[in-house]
Scaffold this active site. Structure first.
Site, mmCIF file in Angstrom:
data_model
loop_
_atom_site.group_PDB
_atom_site.id
_atom_site.type_symbol
_atom_site.label_atom_id
_atom_site.label_comp_id
_atom_site.label_asym_id
_atom_site.label_seq_id
_atom_site.Cartn_x
_atom_site.Cartn_y
_atom_site.Cartn_z
ATOM 1 N N HIS A 181 7.628 -1.828 1.466
ATOM 2 C CA HIS A 181 9.025 -1.394 1.542
ATOM 3 C C HIS A 181 9.171 0.120 1.641
ATOM 4 O O HIS A 181 8.346 0.883 1.117
ATOM 5 C CB HIS A 181 9.846 -1.955 0.376
ATOM 6 C CG HIS A 181 9.406 -1.518 -0.984
ATOM 7 N ND1 HIS A 181 9.917 -0.403 -1.596
ATOM 8 C CD2 HIS A 181 8.511 -2.047 -1.853
ATOM 9 C CE1 HIS A 181 9.365 -0.269 -2.799
ATOM 10 N NE2 HIS A 181 8.499 -1.255 -2.971
ATOM 11 N N ASP A 219 12.210 1.719 0.807
ATOM 12 C CA ASP A 219 13.132 2.298 -0.186
ATOM 13 C C ASP A 219 12.366 2.669 -1.454
ATOM 14 O O ASP A 219 11.309 2.105 -1.755
ATOM 15 C CB ASP A 219 14.288 1.335 -0.502
ATOM 16 C CG ASP A 219 13.853 0.006 -1.087
ATOM 17 O OD1 ASP A 219 12.855 -0.563 -0.601
ATOM 18 O OD2 ASP A 219 14.494 -0.479 -2.038
ATOM 19 N N ASP A 252 4.905 3.674 -4.439
ATOM 20 C CA ASP A 252 5.818 2.528 -4.384
ATOM 21 C C ASP A 252 6.931 2.826 -3.405
ATOM 22 O O ASP A 252 7.981 3.292 -3.804
ATOM 23 C CB ASP A 252 6.354 2.231 -5.787
ATOM 24 C CG ASP A 252 7.185 0.960 -5.846
ATOM 25 O OD1 ASP A 252 7.067 0.146 -4.933
ATOM 26 O OD2 ASP A 252 7.962 0.791 -6.800
ATOM 27 N N GLU A 279 14.059 -3.342 -1.388
ATOM 28 C CA GLU A 279 13.160 -3.983 -2.338
ATOM 29 C C GLU A 279 13.396 -3.563 -3.767
ATOM 30 O O GLU A 279 13.294 -4.371 -4.685
ATOM 31 C CB GLU A 279 11.706 -3.726 -1.934
ATOM 32 C CG GLU A 279 10.697 -4.681 -2.556
ATOM 33 C CD GLU A 279 10.255 -4.324 -3.967
ATOM 34 O OE1 GLU A 279 9.700 -5.191 -4.655
ATOM 35 O OE2 GLU A 279 10.486 -3.165 -4.420
ATOM 36 N N GLU A 280 13.717 -2.285 -3.978
ATOM 37 C CA GLU A 280 13.821 -1.802 -5.357
ATOM 38 C C GLU A 280 14.951 -2.469 -6.125
ATOM 39 O O GLU A 280 14.843 -2.682 -7.331
ATOM 40 C CB GLU A 280 14.009 -0.277 -5.369
ATOM 41 C CG GLU A 280 12.760 0.502 -4.991
ATOM 42 C CD GLU A 280 11.648 0.407 -6.042
ATOM 43 O OE1 GLU A 280 11.941 0.065 -7.194
ATOM 44 O OE2 GLU A 280 10.492 0.656 -5.692
ATOM 45 N N GLU A 326 1.921 -3.749 -1.856
ATOM 46 C CA GLU A 326 2.336 -3.003 -3.052
ATOM 47 C C GLU A 326 1.084 -2.545 -3.792
ATOM 48 O O GLU A 326 -0.033 -2.944 -3.476
ATOM 49 C CB GLU A 326 3.174 -3.917 -3.968
ATOM 50 C CG GLU A 326 4.528 -4.277 -3.395
ATOM 51 C CD GLU A 326 5.659 -3.386 -3.909
ATOM 52 O OE1 GLU A 326 5.359 -2.340 -4.521
ATOM 53 O OE2 GLU A 326 6.823 -3.743 -3.678
ATOM 54 N N HIS A 376 6.832 4.516 -10.197
ATOM 55 C CA HIS A 376 8.057 4.901 -10.928
ATOM 56 C C HIS A 376 7.782 5.960 -12.004
ATOM 57 O O HIS A 376 8.439 5.958 -13.037
ATOM 58 C CB HIS A 376 8.746 3.681 -11.560
ATOM 59 C CG HIS A 376 9.286 2.717 -10.530
ATOM 60 N ND1 HIS A 376 10.203 1.748 -10.837
ATOM 61 C CD2 HIS A 376 9.041 2.584 -9.200
ATOM 62 C CE1 HIS A 376 10.498 1.051 -9.742
ATOM 63 N NE2 HIS A 376 9.798 1.541 -8.739
HETATM 64 ZN ZN LIG Z 1 7.532 -1.601 -4.736
#
Ligand SMILES: [Zn+2]
Length: 406
Positions: free
Chosen positions: A82, A84, A115, A149-150, A175, A372
């Site tokens: 992803h 985003d 991520d 996705e987030e 991922e 994150h």
């Molecule tokens: Zn992710």
């Protein structure tokens, strides 16, 4: 080694030659802010790269995912990573400005590196290696720079499959897995439970009915249910936590309603209907109402994809041909057995495997410890190795798929 496989040395040489170009692409992606629902520019940049690396077909679907295809016929393999990212909370806590894309040695720092933009670069450059060598895979391979996705994992992938009609035979999710294979993860959902009372002025409480007091036995019942949640040999036990309690913001009234939120982690096979029934049967006799919230989602193309915030868990058997193909590819490239694990977090696999039943496997270069966090980073050498995996995988998988079909 099967004679139909490309030579690993040749793939390695191509990956090496493409390395500076791959790094440029990834740095560009980091420099484009792409919060959920605001991915238009990152999608455009990915489409440009997909054209540049020699995809036969490049397009954006109605949900605004970036897609590039190489090869044709069955099986159809979809590579998903992803575009985003989560949002910056405190810019000063990052070692480098999060949207700068700082390279230090073999490490790229920046928001979304782990991520999941490192994964996007890996799948795009998997196809780039094939393009560079004029190698056509014996099947269709589609790389997807996914959106949304987030906030709503699986929603954009679902739209590609169900709205736009792309039906993959297998999905690979890039991922963070630190170059190991992933064969499942728990799912998640929120459950809301409400009790109803009757409002009255707090000075005459006997004229009302207190919804908070009605919630007490409900909470006790929910806690008791927690001892008995379904479990799975691979994923462990489902869990639930009461995370919120709310009532009207009127401190001088008998509360008319009370609502609790439960965060529920799901094992493979749990459905909306099953879950709903489970809580309803236990709590309706106590006068409580059970509901699942809707996740509001708007794509950068303006499409609304609001749906129940229910994200199923999933696993795939280790003996499944897709996992076998992952192991074989790994062995061909690195000469040892692939570590096989599960993910702790949820991914687009919640749709492909959890809802649609499409065989799904995880493999990515990024490391989970940086996801994150302000230390968000990806090792560029690992991104290159992952690209090799994505280049070789279609040859191995198509061969196993053909045997299975016979
Ligand atoms: Zn992710």
């Amino acid at each position: 080694m099967g004679s139909s496989y490309p030579y690993v040395d040749e793939l390695r040489r191509a990956a090496e030659e493409l390395y500076p170009q791959m790094v440029n692409f990834l740095v560009d992606l980091i420099r484009i802010r792409s919060y959920t629902g605001e991915e238009a520019e990152a999608v455009e940049r990915t489409l440009t790269e997909l054209r540049h690396i020699g995809c036969e077909k490049v397009w954006m679907d109605t949900a605004g995912n970036a897609l590039g295809q190489i090869g044709e016929g069955r099986p159809l393999l979809l590579y998903d990573a992803h575009l985003d990212t989560n949002e910056i909370s405190d810019e000063s806590s990052y070692p480098f400005p999060p949207l700068e894309g700082q390279v230090v040695g073999e490490t790229l720092y920046g928001l979304g590196a782990s991520d999941c933009k490192g994964g996007v670069a890996a799948i795009v450059y998997g196809l780039a290696i094939l393009g560079h060598l004029n190698l056509r895979p014996p099947c269709t391979v589609v790389a997807m720079g996914a959106t949304l996705e987030e906030e709503a994992e699986g929603f954009a992938l679902r739209s590609l499959v169900e709205r736009d009609g792309l039906r993959p035979d297998a999905v690979l999710i890039a991922e963070a897995s630190d170059l190991t294979l992933r064969i499942g993860h728990r799912g998640r959902c929120e459950i809301r439970i409400t009790t109803k009372g009757r409002a009255a002025h707090a000075s005459v409480p006997e004229q009302g009915e207190n919804a908070i007091l009605k919630m007490i036995p409900v909470i006790e019942r929910v806690e008791a249910m927690g001892q008995n949640l379904p479990s799975d040999p691979l994923l462990g036990q489902g869990t639930q936590v009461i995370t919120q309690i709310r009532s009207p913001n009127t401190p001088n009234s008998v509360p008319e309603w009370c609502e609790i939120t439960i965060d529920r982690r799901l094992v493979a096979g749990e459905t909306v209907e099953g879950l709903f029934r489970q809580y309803e049967e236990a709590l309706a006799p106590l006068g409580a109402k059970v509901s699942l919230p809707v996740q509001p989602v708007r794509t950068h193309t303006g499409l609304r994809l609001d749906d129940l915030a229910f994200f199923p868990g999933w696993t795939i058997e280790e003996s499944h041909p897709l996992v076998q193909a992952g192991r074989r590819t790994y062995e061909l490239l690195w000469g040892r057995a692939a570590p096989v694990r599960i993910w702790r977090f949820s991914t687009d696999g919640t749709y492909s495997a959890g809802r649609a039943g499409i065989p799904t496997l995880g493999f990515g270069p990024q490391e989970e410890q940086y996801v994150h966090t302000p230390e968000d980073q990806v090792n560029l050498r690992k991104v290159k190795e992952a690209a090799l995996f994505y280049a070789l995988f279609p040859f191995v998988y198509a061969e196993i798929f053909d045997q299975k079909e016979v």
